[in-house]
Motif scaffolding. Structure first.
Motif, short mmCIF file in Angstrom:
data_model
loop_
_atom_site.label_atom_id
_atom_site.label_comp_id
_atom_site.label_asym_id
_atom_site.label_seq_id
_atom_site.Cartn_x
_atom_site.Cartn_y
_atom_site.Cartn_z
N PHE A 68 0.83 -1.21 0.00
CA PHE A 68 0.00 0.00 0.00
C PHE A 68 0.87 1.26 0.00
O PHE A 68 0.63 2.19 -0.78
N LYS A 69 1.88 1.29 0.86
CA LYS A 69 2.71 2.49 1.00
C LYS A 69 3.62 2.69 -0.21
O LYS A 69 3.90 3.84 -0.59
N ASN A 70 4.10 1.60 -0.81
CA ASN A 70 5.08 1.73 -1.88
C ASN A 70 4.48 1.79 -3.28
O ASN A 70 5.14 2.27 -4.21
N ILE A 71 3.26 1.29 -3.44
CA ILE A 71 2.64 1.30 -4.77
C ILE A 71 1.39 2.18 -4.81
O ILE A 71 1.31 3.12 -5.60
N TRP A 72 0.42 1.90 -3.94
CA TRP A 72 -0.88 2.55 -4.10
C TRP A 72 -0.92 3.98 -3.57
O TRP A 72 -1.61 4.83 -4.16
N MET A 73 -0.18 4.28 -2.52
CA MET A 73 -0.12 5.66 -2.05
C MET A 73 0.49 6.58 -3.11
O MET A 73 -0.09 7.62 -3.45
N PRO A 74 1.66 6.23 -3.68
CA PRO A 74 2.20 7.09 -4.74
C PRO A 74 1.32 7.09 -6.00
O PRO A 74 1.13 8.14 -6.61
N TYR A 75 0.79 5.93 -6.37
CA TYR A 75 0.02 5.84 -7.61
C TYR A 75 -1.19 6.77 -7.59
O TYR A 75 -1.46 7.48 -8.57
N PHE A 76 -1.92 6.78 -6.48
CA PHE A 76 -3.09 7.65 -6.36
C PHE A 76 -2.75 9.02 -5.76
O PHE A 76 -3.65 9.80 -5.46
N ASP A 77 -1.46 9.29 -5.62
CA ASP A 77 -0.99 10.61 -5.17
C ASP A 77 -1.67 11.02 -3.86
O ASP A 77 -2.13 12.15 -3.70
N LEU A 78 -1.69 10.09 -2.90
CA LEU A 78 -2.50 10.28 -1.70
C LEU A 78 -1.93 11.30 -0.72
O LEU A 78 -2.64 11.77 0.17
N GLU A 79 -0.66 11.64 -0.87
CA GLU A 79 -0.07 12.59 0.06
C GLU A 79 -0.10 14.03 -0.44
O GLU A 79 0.38 14.93 0.24
N THR A 80 -0.70 14.25 -1.60
CA THR A 80 -0.87 15.61 -2.11
C THR A 80 -2.22 16.17 -1.68
O THR A 80 -3.22 15.47 -1.72
N ASP A 81 -2.22 17.43 -1.28
CA ASP A 81 -3.44 18.09 -0.79
C ASP A 81 -4.27 18.60 -1.98
O ASP A 81 -4.22 19.79 -2.33
N TYR A 82 -5.04 17.72 -2.59
CA TYR A 82 -5.86 18.11 -3.73
C TYR A 82 -6.99 19.05 -3.33
O TYR A 82 -7.38 19.92 -4.11
#
Length: 205
Positions: A68-82
């Protein structure tokens, strides 16, 4: 952003401005499908996600924390404040209408070679046909994972093929461009990773 580790996967909670279905099917990527149960399924970097939307958020079935942390978090850009970005750009009335209509679309952080190859295939094409060509490409030349899905084939693999080898894709004139791009990457004429560090005009060129 918050997530919980559960016995059956990872539950993603409290992410503002996130619509995974809208992001997956808006035309950025072409390997996402809906299952008969209504789950969203896709394969990235050889790993397959089965995502269920529920009242608490999004459940990534069978996904461990490392994946989850290495693939899906970056893929869906989850740490950016959209949500913050949307608020900042919404004073423009035209932008505001677009944000309201498509709130939750995120820019998918796709693997560069897959993105390049996919958009070569997209030339003068429609989404169902693009998806079909890419599915055949992966099944013919990708690697099968533990969930019975196929990875996107590497450019090294594609560069070892011929235009005739690619004929079963039914991609027509695009086959030679797929092969040309793979060969340029394989012989280091182009380095997609270096583009990230280039000035924007040089990167575009």
């Amino acid at each position: 952003m918050d997530y919980l580790k559960l016995e059956n996967g990872i539950l993603l909670k409290d992410v503002k401005c996130l619509d995974i279905e809208l992001s997956a099917f808006c035309g950025q990527a072409f390997r996402w499908t809906k299952t008969d149960e209504g789950f969203i399924k896709g394969t990235v970097m050889g790993k397959t996600a089965l995502i269920e939307k529920n009242d608490e958020g999004y459940l990534f079935h069978g996904t461990d924390e490392d994946e989850f942390k290495n693939i899906w978090m970056p893929y869906f850009d989850l740490e950016t404040d959209y949500a913050g970005i949307c608020e900042k750009i919404s004073p423009d009335e035209n932008i505001k209408k677009a944000v309201e209509m498509y709130y939750g679309i995120r820019i998918l952080k796709q693997e560069p070679w897959e993105a390049l190859c996919s958009f070569i295939i997209s030339q003068n094409n429609n989404i169902p046909r693009i998806s079909g060509i890419i599915d055949r490409l992966c099944r013919l030349f990708g690697e099968e994972n533990e969930k019975g899905e196929f990875s996107f084939p590497t450019y090294e693999k594609i560069s070892s093929l011929t235009v005739e080898d690619l004929a079963p894709l039914k991609a027509g004139f695009r086959n030679k461009y797929i092969l040309d791009a793979a060969e340029k990457l394989n012989n280091k004429e182009i380095d997609l990773q270096k583009i990230y560090d280039m000035p924007i005009e040089e990167a575009r060129a």
